[in-house]
Design a protein around this motif. Structure first.
Motif, PDB file in Angstrom:
ATOM      1  N   THR A 191       0.834  -1.203   0.000  1.00 42.52           N
ATOM      2  CA  THR A 191       0.000   0.000   0.000  1.00 42.52           C
ATOM      3  C   THR A 191       0.866   1.249   0.000  1.00 42.52           C
ATOM      4  O   THR A 191       0.588   2.218  -0.721  1.00 42.52           O
ATOM      5  N   LEU A 192       1.932   1.228   0.800  1.00 44.63           N
ATOM      6  CA  LEU A 192       2.828   2.381   0.847  1.00 44.63           C
ATOM      7  C   LEU A 192       3.462   2.631  -0.515  1.00 44.63           C
ATOM      8  O   LEU A 192       3.562   3.778  -0.957  1.00 44.63           O
ATOM      9  N   TYR A 193       3.858   1.566  -1.198  1.00 39.18           N
ATOM     10  CA  TYR A 193       4.456   1.725  -2.522  1.00 39.18           C
ATOM     11  C   TYR A 193       3.466   2.368  -3.498  1.00 39.18           C
ATOM     12  O   TYR A 193       3.842   3.187  -4.338  1.00 39.18           O
ATOM     13  N   ARG A 194       2.195   1.986  -3.373  1.00 34.00           N
ATOM     14  CA  ARG A 194       1.198   2.529  -4.296  1.00 34.00           C
ATOM     15  C   ARG A 194       0.971   4.024  -4.090  1.00 34.00           C
ATOM     16  O   ARG A 194       0.511   4.722  -4.996  1.00 34.00           O
ATOM     17  N   LEU A 195       1.275   4.501  -2.890  1.00 34.55           N
ATOM     18  CA  LEU A 195       1.064   5.916  -2.609  1.00 34.55           C
ATOM     19  C   LEU A 195       2.093   6.807  -3.300  1.00 34.55           C
ATOM     20  O   LEU A 195       1.872   8.006  -3.451  1.00 34.55           O
ATOM     21  N   PHE A 196       3.206   6.218  -3.666  1.00 31.58           N
ATOM     22  CA  PHE A 196       4.270   6.981  -4.305  1.00 31.58           C
ATOM     23  C   PHE A 196       4.469   6.481  -5.729  1.00 31.58           C
ATOM     24  O   PHE A 196       4.324   5.291  -6.016  1.00 31.58           O
ATOM     25  N   GLU A 197       4.834   7.380  -6.600  1.00 35.71           N
ATOM     26  CA  GLU A 197       5.104   6.975  -7.981  1.00 35.71           C
ATOM     27  C   GLU A 197       6.309   6.039  -8.008  1.00 35.71           C
ATOM     28  O   GLU A 197       7.215   6.144  -7.196  1.00 35.71           O
ATOM     29  N   ASN A 198       6.325   5.160  -8.963  1.00 28.67           N
ATOM     30  CA  ASN A 198       7.447   4.239  -9.184  1.00 28.67           C
ATOM     31  C   ASN A 198       7.605   3.220  -8.072  1.00 28.67           C
ATOM     32  O   ASN A 198       8.694   2.713  -7.829  1.00 28.67           O
ATOM     33  N   GLY A 199       6.516   2.900  -7.365  1.00 24.69           N
ATOM     34  CA  GLY A 199       6.542   1.796  -6.416  1.00 24.69           C
ATOM     35  C   GLY A 199       7.580   1.959  -5.334  1.00 24.69           C
ATOM     36  O   GLY A 199       7.722   3.012  -4.725  1.00 24.69           O
ATOM     37  N   GLU A 200       8.351   0.904  -5.097  1.00 23.56           N
ATOM     38  CA  GLU A 200       9.321   0.897  -4.009  1.00 23.56           C
ATOM     39  C   GLU A 200      10.338   2.010  -4.175  1.00 23.56           C
ATOM     40  O   GLU A 200      10.741   2.659  -3.212  1.00 23.56           O
ATOM     41  N   ASP A 201      10.771   2.250  -5.396  1.00 20.86           N
ATOM     42  CA  ASP A 201      11.782   3.279  -5.611  1.00 20.86           C
ATOM     43  C   ASP A 201      11.253   4.658  -5.249  1.00 20.86           C
ATOM     44  O   ASP A 201      12.013   5.547  -4.871  1.00 20.86           O
ATOM     45  N   GLY A 202       9.933   4.872  -5.364  1.00 21.61           N
ATOM     46  CA  GLY A 202       9.370   6.164  -5.012  1.00 21.61           C
ATOM     47  C   GLY A 202       9.538   6.480  -3.543  1.00 21.61           C
ATOM     48  O   GLY A 202       9.867   7.610  -3.168  1.00 21.61           O
ATOM     49  N   VAL A 203       9.307   5.496  -2.664  1.00 16.51           N
ATOM     50  CA  VAL A 203       9.488   5.702  -1.228  1.00 16.51           C
ATOM     51  C   VAL A 203      10.963   5.941  -0.926  1.00 16.51           C
ATOM     52  O   VAL A 203      11.324   6.851  -0.179  1.00 16.51           O
ATOM     53  N   ALA A 204      11.831   5.100  -1.500  1.00 16.84           N
ATOM     54  CA  ALA A 204      13.266   5.241  -1.269  1.00 16.84           C
ATOM     55  C   ALA A 204      13.773   6.586  -1.777  1.00 16.84           C
ATOM     56  O   ALA A 204      14.624   7.225  -1.146  1.00 16.84           O
ATOM     57  N   ALA A 205      13.253   7.025  -2.912  1.00 24.59           N
ATOM     58  CA  ALA A 205      13.681   8.303  -3.478  1.00 24.59           C
ATOM     59  C   ALA A 205      13.291   9.454  -2.562  1.00 24.59           C
ATOM     60  O   ALA A 205      14.062  10.411  -2.386  1.00 24.59           O
ATOM     61  N   MET A 206      12.094   9.393  -1.975  1.00 24.67           N
ATOM     62  CA  MET A 206      11.670  10.446  -1.067  1.00 24.67           C
ATOM     63  C   MET A 206      12.582  10.519   0.151  1.00 24.67           C
ATOM     64  O   MET A 206      12.991  11.601   0.583  1.00 24.67           O
ATOM     65  N   LEU A 207      12.928   9.364   0.711  1.00 27.03           N
ATOM     66  CA  LEU A 207      13.829   9.330   1.857  1.00 27.03           C
ATOM     67  C   LEU A 207      15.211   9.851   1.466  1.00 27.03           C
ATOM     68  O   LEU A 207      15.831  10.640   2.188  1.00 27.03           O
ATOM     69  N   ARG A 208      15.691   9.427   0.298  1.00 23.29           N
ATOM     70  CA  ARG A 208      17.011   9.869  -0.164  1.00 23.29           C
ATOM     71  C   ARG A 208      17.045  11.386  -0.356  1.00 23.29           C
ATOM     72  O   ARG A 208      17.991  12.064   0.071  1.00 23.29           O
ATOM     73  N   ARG A 209      16.004  11.922  -0.997  1.00 20.56           N
ATOM     74  CA  ARG A 209      15.986  13.370  -1.247  1.00 20.56           C
ATOM     75  C   ARG A 209      15.899  14.166   0.051  1.00 20.56           C
ATOM     76  O   ARG A 209      16.501  15.236   0.181  1.00 20.56           O
ATOM     77  N   THR A 210      15.149  13.643   1.017  1.00 21.33           N
ATOM     78  CA  THR A 210      15.053  14.333   2.301  1.00 21.33           C
ATOM     79  C   THR A 210      16.416  14.397   2.966  1.00 21.33           C
ATOM     80  O   THR A 210      16.807  15.432   3.530  1.00 21.33           O
TER      81      THR A 210
END
Length: 321
Positions: A250-269
């Motif tokens: 569900t968390l992956y679906r909330l962000f674009e590009n699935g798992e990478d979307g969550v990881a990308a948000m954390l990385r950018r932060t």
């Protein structure tokens, strides 16, 4: 002022040299400049003081307002100013008052969230000192995003701090605080503000969004959790999902590009934190900066930094500091 700039601060206070009447005239002008033209009158004689700290983003203003007791009216002859109607959302941080619009009266107190619009008359009253976090966005944007007509908006209805609206209210309170310490990070989070207000309107109107119910609120909760815990090198997607009471999928679906979307948000932060540290402390060792930003190792920091910025941390420091 655009997102990433210092907040604008306006303060007025009666003194022996400045009469109460002069002070209130200054305050009424400040309110008109920061919000919309209003008729503001004191509820008692004596010392008066008020303060606005306002941040302006691309399509949204967020401010903290504290003041002595007063009576506020949006009278019909002022309705045409400004030309574009505005939706206000306020969270009452202290004090107790009420607001009336569209034949409804809502209590403003105890971190409750309330909506009202500039295109119709309203009245608000605070007998004693009070404070709010106030959000303003173009009414048309919220109507378009929510699909709820402007005359169907739940104006002058108090949303308690529990539930979905409470999450949104706390988000805006946190955003106002973040703008004073990390304006660049606040500007990134502010992009989600209109969507969150649209979700509150949909839920209040009983109109479930076409996407997964509460999706925008859950996504914002995930973003807020990442913002609070990004400096922990052990933070994982599972931690974020558990904190938001959703599955990894569900968390992956909330962000674009699935798992990478969550990881990308954390990385950018984490990179945004590193950028701030590099700019404010040019002599600080990069290893120390990488740890403060939540990276497991200096090597991971270098790889992530180059992926996001197109250069190494050292190269960035040479060019931009």
């Amino acid at each position: 002022m655009t997102g990433g700039s210092e907040p604008a601060v306006v303060e007025v206070q009666s003194t022996p040299e400045v009469s109460e009447q002069e002070t209130f005239e200054q305050w009424e002008a400040a309110v008109a400049q920061a919000y919309v033209p209003l008729v503001v009158t004191p509820v008692r004689t004596g010392e008066f003081k008020a303060r606005i700290v306002q941040s302006r983003f691309d399509d949204m203003d967020v401010s903290t307002l504290t003041a002595s007791g007063q009576h506020i009216t949006r009278i019909p002859r002022l309705i045409h100013e400004p030309d574009e109607p505005i939706l206000f959302a306020t969270v009452t941080t202290h004090g107790h008052g009420w607001l009336e619009q569209d034949g409804r009266v809502g209590v403003m107190a105890d971190l409750g969230l309330m909506l009202y619009v500039s295109s119709r008359p309203f009245t608000a009253h605070f007998e004693q000192a009070w404070g709010v976090v106030a959000v303003q966005v173009p009414l048309a944007q919220v109507v378009g995003a929510s699909g709820v007509a402007s005359d169907q908006l739940p104006t002058a209805v108090r949303f308690p701090p529990e539930g979905a609206a409470g999450i949104v209210g706390r988000f805006f309170c946190g955003l106002a605080q973040l703008q004073q310490t990390s304006p660049d990070q606040a500007a990134v989070l502010a992009r989600h503000g209109t969507g969150l207000l649209a979700s509150v309107v949909q839920l209040a109107a009983g109109d479930t969004p076409h996407d997964e119910p509460g999706q925008a609120l859950t996504k914002q909760a995930a973003l807020a959790y990442i913002q609070r815990h990004f400096a922990d090198p052990g933070l994982t997607v599972d931690h974020v999902a558990n904190a938001c009471a959703v599955s990894r999928r569900t968390l992956y679906r909330l962000f674009e590009n699935g798992e990478d979307g969550v990881a990308a948000m954390l990385r950018r932060t984490r990179i945004e934190r590193a950028l701030a540290l590099i700019r404010t402390d040019p002599t600080r060792p990069l290893l120390s900066i990488s740890r403060a930003a939540g990276f497991v190792s200096e090597r991971q920091f270098y790889r992530a930094f180059k992926r996001e910025m197109g250069m190494t941390p050292g190269e960035f420091r040479t060019v931009h500091v």
